[in-house]
Each structure stands twice: as structure tokens, then as C-alpha cells.
Write an enzyme that holds these catalytic residues in place. Structure first.
Site, short mmCIF file in Angstrom:
data_model
loop_
_atom_site.label_atom_id
_atom_site.label_comp_id
_atom_site.label_asym_id
_atom_site.label_seq_id
_atom_site.Cartn_x
_atom_site.Cartn_y
_atom_site.Cartn_z
N GLU A 15 0.91 -1.08 -0.01
CA GLU A 15 0.24 0.13 0.10
C GLU A 15 0.96 1.11 -0.07
OE1 GLU A 15 -3.59 -1.83 -0.10
OE2 GLU A 15 -3.20 0.16 -0.26
N CYS A 68 -2.30 8.92 2.41
CA CYS A 68 -2.05 8.64 1.01
C CYS A 68 -3.21 8.81 0.03
CB CYS A 68 -1.38 7.01 1.00
SG CYS A 68 -2.59 6.28 1.66
N1 LIG Z 1 -0.70 3.67 0.31
C1 LIG Z 1 -0.98 3.86 1.76
O1 LIG Z 1 -1.93 3.19 2.37
C2 LIG Z 1 -0.25 4.62 2.37
C3 LIG Z 1 1.10 5.30 1.96
N2 LIG Z 1 1.96 5.92 2.68
C4 LIG Z 1 3.13 6.78 1.99
O2 LIG Z 1 4.19 6.69 2.80
C5 LIG Z 1 4.73 8.11 2.83
C6 LIG Z 1 4.76 8.74 4.26
O3 LIG Z 1 4.90 7.57 5.24
P1 LIG Z 1 6.57 7.51 5.66
O4 LIG Z 1 6.08 6.72 6.88
O5 LIG Z 1 7.39 8.55 5.72
O6 LIG Z 1 6.83 6.46 4.61
P2 LIG Z 1 8.25 5.59 4.60
O7 LIG Z 1 8.02 4.70 3.53
O8 LIG Z 1 9.36 6.38 4.70
O9 LIG Z 1 8.12 4.60 5.83
C7 LIG Z 1 7.07 3.70 6.05
C8 LIG Z 1 7.79 2.63 7.13
O10 LIG Z 1 8.72 1.90 6.39
C9 LIG Z 1 9.78 1.80 7.18
N3 LIG Z 1 11.07 1.99 6.35
C10 LIG Z 1 11.60 2.93 6.03
N4 LIG Z 1 12.72 2.44 5.10
C11 LIG Z 1 12.72 1.30 5.03
C12 LIG Z 1 13.54 0.21 4.74
N5 LIG Z 1 14.61 0.50 3.95
N6 LIG Z 1 13.40 -1.20 5.17
C13 LIG Z 1 12.01 -1.28 5.60
N7 LIG Z 1 11.50 -0.40 6.39
C14 LIG Z 1 11.94 0.84 6.08
C15 LIG Z 1 9.81 3.18 8.13
O11 LIG Z 1 10.28 3.01 9.21
P3 LIG Z 1 10.89 4.36 10.07
O12 LIG Z 1 9.68 5.38 9.88
O13 LIG Z 1 11.14 3.66 11.64
O14 LIG Z 1 12.24 4.62 9.51
C16 LIG Z 1 8.18 2.97 8.55
O15 LIG Z 1 7.82 2.41 9.39
C17 LIG Z 1 4.09 8.86 1.90
O16 LIG Z 1 4.47 8.71 0.66
C18 LIG Z 1 2.87 8.25 1.87
O17 LIG Z 1 1.99 8.42 0.84
C19 LIG Z 1 1.66 6.36 3.77
C20 LIG Z 1 0.59 5.50 4.49
C21 LIG Z 1 -0.25 4.75 3.95
O1 LIG Z 2 -2.14 5.46 5.53
C1 LIG Z 2 -3.30 5.91 4.95
O2 LIG Z 2 -3.04 6.94 4.32
C2 LIG Z 2 -4.27 5.33 4.94
O3 LIG Z 2 -4.27 3.98 4.10
C3 LIG Z 2 -5.44 5.99 4.39
S1 LIG Z 2 -6.91 5.37 4.97
O4 LIG Z 2 -7.08 3.97 4.69
O5 LIG Z 2 -6.86 5.55 6.70
O6 LIG Z 2 -8.07 6.13 4.38
#
Ligand SMILES: NC(=O)C1=CN([C@@H]2O[C@H](COP(=O)(O)OP(=O)(O)OC[C@H]3O[C@@H](n4cnc5c(N)ncnc54)[C@H](OP(=O)(O)O)[C@@H]3O)[C@@H](O)[C@H]2O)C=CC1
Ligand SMILES: O=C(O)[C@H](O)CS(=O)(=O)O
Length: 492
Positions: A264, A298
Site C-alpha cells: 500500500e 496517502c
Molecule cells: N498507500 C498507503 O496506504 C499509504 C502510503 N503512505 C506513503 O508513505 C509516505 C509517508 O509515510 P512514511 O512513513 O514517511 O513512509 P516511509 O515509506 O518512509 O516509511 C514507512 C515505514 O517503512 C519503514 N522503512 C523506511 N525505510 C525502510 C527500509 N529501507 N526497509 C524497511 N522499512 C523501512 C519506516 O520505518 P521508520 O519510520 O522507522 O524509518 C516506516 O515504518 C508517503 O509517501 C505516503 O503516501 C503512507 C501511509 C499509507
Molecule cells: O495510510 C493511509 O493514508 C491510509 O491508508 C489511508 S486510510 O485507509 O486511513 O484512508
């Protein structure tokens, strides 16, 4: 409220829900690497020191999950459903405390945090029911002496990596189908927000989830956890929510073991307002879609396209409502917008504002400057005159900035909306039925909101196309990613 004299435990009805040890194989353990700090984004204070596990300890959690999964899979669906229902009930009974813990570490307003707890719990309720409905099938034989049966079996140990923006719901959206299917689960939460994950370990224990079936491995080194999950042969499923950039890294790492992956990933949601839209509804929908979790989701509207005939009126009504939104501590009464997660998040929003202004956009609300004092507070910004050549059209802002693009023709706006590597959520407001059908079919996204800005629910398949991900979470489809299909051919 949290302050230098009030600690988080004192705000809880049940202080035992706040734990700093990791939950490994049914035991609460300290980290071989010491601890890492969890800070409150509203004030910058350290609110907890959480166990920092080594890669060896994460491997130990996987070993215990591997052993526990065999017995867990032998339970009937109904037996697993009963335990998941208890887990759901415990979440809802402790919703206030879970919300307070979530706001303290992530920042969102308390009402939103409690809403996330209910949203997160809904996946446990839903998949607890699905546990009883994992059906196989028989298929008429291809030869007179052949009988064909198809059975569904749990894939095994599922490893999970989740982001900081929904520190409860992103875990339950994975753990619920995994456990319902008979898998075991090892989750590694973002280092920014481990407390909401750990409290799920407390409630799992109370619900009677067997030791080892559900573990939360907290660590400050995300890549270590990712490598252990991808390289350990006892892990057969990796489920990730986060950025597309990290999703690519994990997919490459998981390829060596041909591991089943759910991804996701990032979004870049278009929010389109046609000239026949109910304008007040579109303004309200845009506010909910853009500013939920302060824009840190996201599926938030990342680009707002408004048809020329209603552009100025839409901008005027949007500004009038957004400027009344209260920015402040998520634990304070009446807060609409909490702090962003960290200083980097503010930098990214400011970068998008500066780039847009440099290319001709106009600011009609806000100035992109953080508020004075501690905490990561950035008041909302609205830009007009935004165009496709600006950074915000390509990259996710992930913060409280609403860019308004003007368009004339429906084919043009569909082309602009689809001009991205992402394909998670999209939205549009219109009344004409023919237009609604055509636009919904033409948008290249996994999710389309029509006359609504909020699409998140446990009963629907959530997920993206293109580089927004692989697989679906939620709905009856969501459990399939934790099952293997076995074809049995019997000669009789
Ligand atoms: N499609 C969806 O449902 C979602 C998408 N996102 C996307 O993620 C971004 C923002 O969230 P953010 O948390 O900053 O995203 P990141 O991808 O930076 O981090 C997500 C998770 O991955 C971990 N992580 C980072 N680098 C690595 C690695 N090399 N190997 C394994 N795990 C790793 C992070 O750990 P740590 O933080 O401890 O470094 C965190 O737990 C945005 O682009 C957003 O759109 C976010 C939520 C939902
Ligand atoms: O991490 C996110 O942004 C979530 O997937 C969005 S939602 O499912 O809570 O709408």
C-alpha cells in the site's frame, strides 16, 4: 494536556496500556540495542523510551511465530473468530486511552485519533467474521476417475511494516486478515509511533491470542527489520504500507525468496470539481479529503482541479472555511489541525509552496511559515493558479497545502488527473449521470470517490494501481492475500 508537569500515563484511565517493552513471542522484552525515544510532535517532549530490538531479536520473534502458527492454523475459523471478537471488544472498551496514546505520539486531534481506533477495530471485527467463511471448492473432474478439490490454507508467518500516519489502523488492517486466515503476525511499526502498536500487544494478550501468534518488534533501524523480514526463510508474506520509494526497496529484497507481497504505497490524488457540482458539498468534501490527519494520508486530495465556470467561487468558499480551522495541540479541545509529524514534513510542504510560487502560483491563504514555539505546527495554505509543471502535480505534499488547478474540458482534466505514476485514490464532484459514469471509468486509480471526499471503510477493497501498490486490504477480498490455494487431484 501533556506538558512538562504531566506525563502520558497520568492521562490514561488504564495506565497499564502504555508499555515501552517490545512484545516478542508473547513475552515483554527489553531491546538488546537499548531504547529509542518517542516524542510528542505537539511539544517536542520525549514521552517514552521504547525497546530497541536487535535483528537477532526480530529473528527470534519470527521463530516463535513460525512455531505458534501451526497450532493457530489448527483452530477452527469459529474459534479464531471468538478471540478476534474479544480483541475488537477490548479496543472499543479502551478507545479513549488508545486515542490519547495515538494523539500523544502522532499528533492528530483526539477526535480523529479515537476515530482511527474505531476504524482500526472495524478490521478486526470484519475479518473475525470472515474467519468462518474461508471456503474451498470442488470442480467436476476432467476424467471419469478424477475428483478435483480446491482448498484454502494460511500462507504462514506474515511480516508487517507500517507507517506513522495511522499507527493503529495500518496494523489492524493487516493483522486482522492474517490472524483470521490462520497466519501468525510479526509487526514492525514506524519508530515515530510504536506505542499504538504495543498497546495492541497488551490487548492481544488479554483477548487470549496465543503466545507467538502476534508480535510487535520495535526498533530504530527500519532497514534491519526489513532485511530480516525479506531474508528469513520462515517468513512467507510481507505486507507494507508506506512510500513507493521504500516499497520498491522491499520488493527487490523480497524477490530473492519469491515472497508474496502486499504493497500500500504512495498516492497523488486528484480531486475534480465540475461546474454542475453541488459547490458547498464539494468545498466540504475537499476540506475533509485534503485536511484529514493534516493532509498526512496517502488518499488525501493532492491536486484540486476546478472547472473554470466555478473556479473563483469555489476558491472563495474554500478559503472562508479553511481560515476558520483551529491549529493546535491534538489533545486540546476544539483543535481541527494538529502538528505535522516532524520538521522534515514541514520542509516538504514549504518546498512545494516555494516551487509553485516561483512558477506563478498565488497564495490566497497562509504563508507556509511554521508557528512560533515548540511543536511542528504549520497553518494551512491555499494556492491558486497552480499548473501541471509544478512539483505538487507530481509529488505527494503530505501536508496542509491545497493547490487549485483550473480546467475547461473534461477530457483535459482526465488526462491531467491520470498524468502520474501513482494510482491510489481519486475523487470528483458532478451531478450529470453520464459524466459520472464516464469519468469514473476513465480515472486510472484503484479507488474513485464520487461526490464524497472520504472513502475509507473496512468493507471495501482498498488499494492502488500503477506505482501505488499491489493487492487490496479490507473487504472479503482482503483475506485472500493471506491464503494459499491448493489444488488436489484424486484418482478414484
Ligand atoms: N498507500 C498507503 O496506504 C499509504 C502510503 N503512505 C506513503 O508513505 C509516505 C509517508 O509515510 P512514511 O512513513 O514517511 O513512509 P516511509 O515509506 O518512509 O516509511 C514507512 C515505514 O517503512 C519503514 N522503512 C523506511 N525505510 C525502510 C527500509 N529501507 N526497509 C524497511 N522499512 C523501512 C519506516 O520505518 P521508520 O519510520 O522507522 O524509518 C516506516 O515504518 C508517503 O509517501 C505516503 O503516501 C503512507 C501511509 C499509507
Ligand atoms: O495510510 C493511509 O493514508 C491510509 O491508508 C489511508 S486510510 O485507509 O486511513 O484512508
Amino acid at each position: 494536556m501533556l506538558d512538562q508537569h504531566t506525563d502520558l500515563k497520568s492521562l490514561l484511565k488504564d495506565p497499564s496500556l502504555l508499555v515501552e517493552a517490545a512484545y516478542l513471542g508473547g513475552e515483554w522484552v527489553q531491546g538488546d540495542e537499548g531504547t529509542f525515544d518517542v516524542t510528542n510532535p505537539a511539544r517536542g517532549d520525549v514521552i517514552a523510551k521504547v525497546a530497541d530490538l536487535s535483528r537477532e531479536q526480530i529473528a527470534e520473534a519470527i521463530d516463535k511465530a513460525y512455531v505458534a502458527q501451526k497450532d493457530w492454523a489448527s483452530w477452527t475459523g469459529k474459534e479464531r473468530a471468538a478471540v478476534l471478537r474479544k480483541w475488537f471488544d477490548l479496543m472499543m472498551e479502551n478507545q479513549d486511552d488508545l486515542g490519547t496514546i495515538l494523539t500523544a505520539e502522532q499528533g492528530k486531534p483526539l477526535a480523529e485519533a479515537k476515530g482511527e481506533i474505531a476504524y482500526g477495530a472495524s478490521f478486526i471485527e470484519f475479518f473475525g467474521e470472515e474467519a468462518k467463511r474461508i471456503y474451498g471448492e470442488t470442480i467436476p473432474g476432467h476424467q471419469r476417475d478424477k475428483r478435483i478439490m480446491v482448498m484454502k490454507q494460511p500462507i504462514g508467518v506474515a511480516a508487517s511494516i507500517t507507517p506513522w500516519n495511522f499507527p493503529n489502523a495500518m496494523i489492524t488492517r493487516k493483522a486482522a486478515p492474517a490472524l483470521a486466515a490462520g497466519c501468525s503476525f510479526v509487526g514492525r511499526p514506524a519508530k515515530e509511533t510504536p506505542l499504538s502498536a504495543l498497546v495492541m500487544g497488551v490487548l492481544a494478550e488479554r483477548a487470549g491470542i496465543p503466545k507467538g501468534v502476534f508480535s510487535i518488534v520495535t526498533s530504530s533501524r527500519s532497514s534491519d527489520a526489513g532485511k530480516e523480514f525479506c531474508e528469513n526463510p520462515k517468513v512467507r508474506k510481507l505486507t507494507f504500507t508506506g512510500s513507493t520509494e521504500v516499497g520498491r526497496i522491499l520488493l527487490k529484497q523480497a524477490a530473492d525468496q519469491v515472497m508474496k507481497c502486499s504493497m500500500e504505497l504512495g498516492g497523488n490524488a486528484p480531486f475534480i470539481v465540475f461546474d454542475d457540482a453541488d459547490l458547498d458539498a464539494a468545498v466540504d468534501g475537499a476540506i475533509m479529503c485534503k485536511f484529514r490527519n493534516n493532509g498526512q494520508t496517502c488518499v488525501c486530495a493532492n491536486r484540486i482541479y476546478v472547472q473554470a465556470g466555478v473556479y473563483d467561487e469555489f476558491a472563495k468558499r474554500l478559503k472562508a472555511k479553511v481560515e476558520k480551522m483551529k491549529v493546535g495541540d491534538g489533545l486540546a479541545e476544539g483543535t481541527d489541525l494538529g502538528p505535522l509529524i516532524n520538521a522534515d514534513a514541514i520542509d516538504k510542504v514549504q518546498e512545494h509552496i516555494a516551487d509553485a510560487k516561483a512558477k506563478g502560483a498565488k497564495v490566497i491563504l497562509g504563508d507556509g511559515q511554521p508557528m512560533e514555539g515548540a511543536g511542528h505546527y504549520l497553518p494551512p495554505t491555499i494556492l491558486t493558479g497552480v499548473t501541471q509543471d509544478m512539483q505538487v502535480a507530481r509529488d505527494e505534499t503530505f501536508g496542509p497545502m491545497a493547490p487549485l488547478f483550473k480546467f475547461d474540458d473534461v477530457d483535459d482534466v482526465i488526462a491531467m488527473a491520470n498524468d502520474t505514476i501513482f494510482g491510489l485514490a481519486s475523487y470528483f464532484y458532478a451531478k450529470d449521470l453520464s459524466r459520472v459514469y464516464k469519468v469514473a471509468e476513465a480515472l486510472e486509480y484503484g479507488i474513485v470517490g464520487v461526490n464524497t471526499g472520504i472513502i475509507s471503510t473496512e468493507v471495501a477493497p482498498f488499494g492502488g494501481v500503477k506505482q501505488s501498490g499491489l493487492g487490496r486490504e479490507g473487504s472479503h477480498h482482503g483475506i485472500e492475500d493471506y491464503l494459499e490455494m491448493k489444488y488436489v487431484c484424486m484418482s478414484v
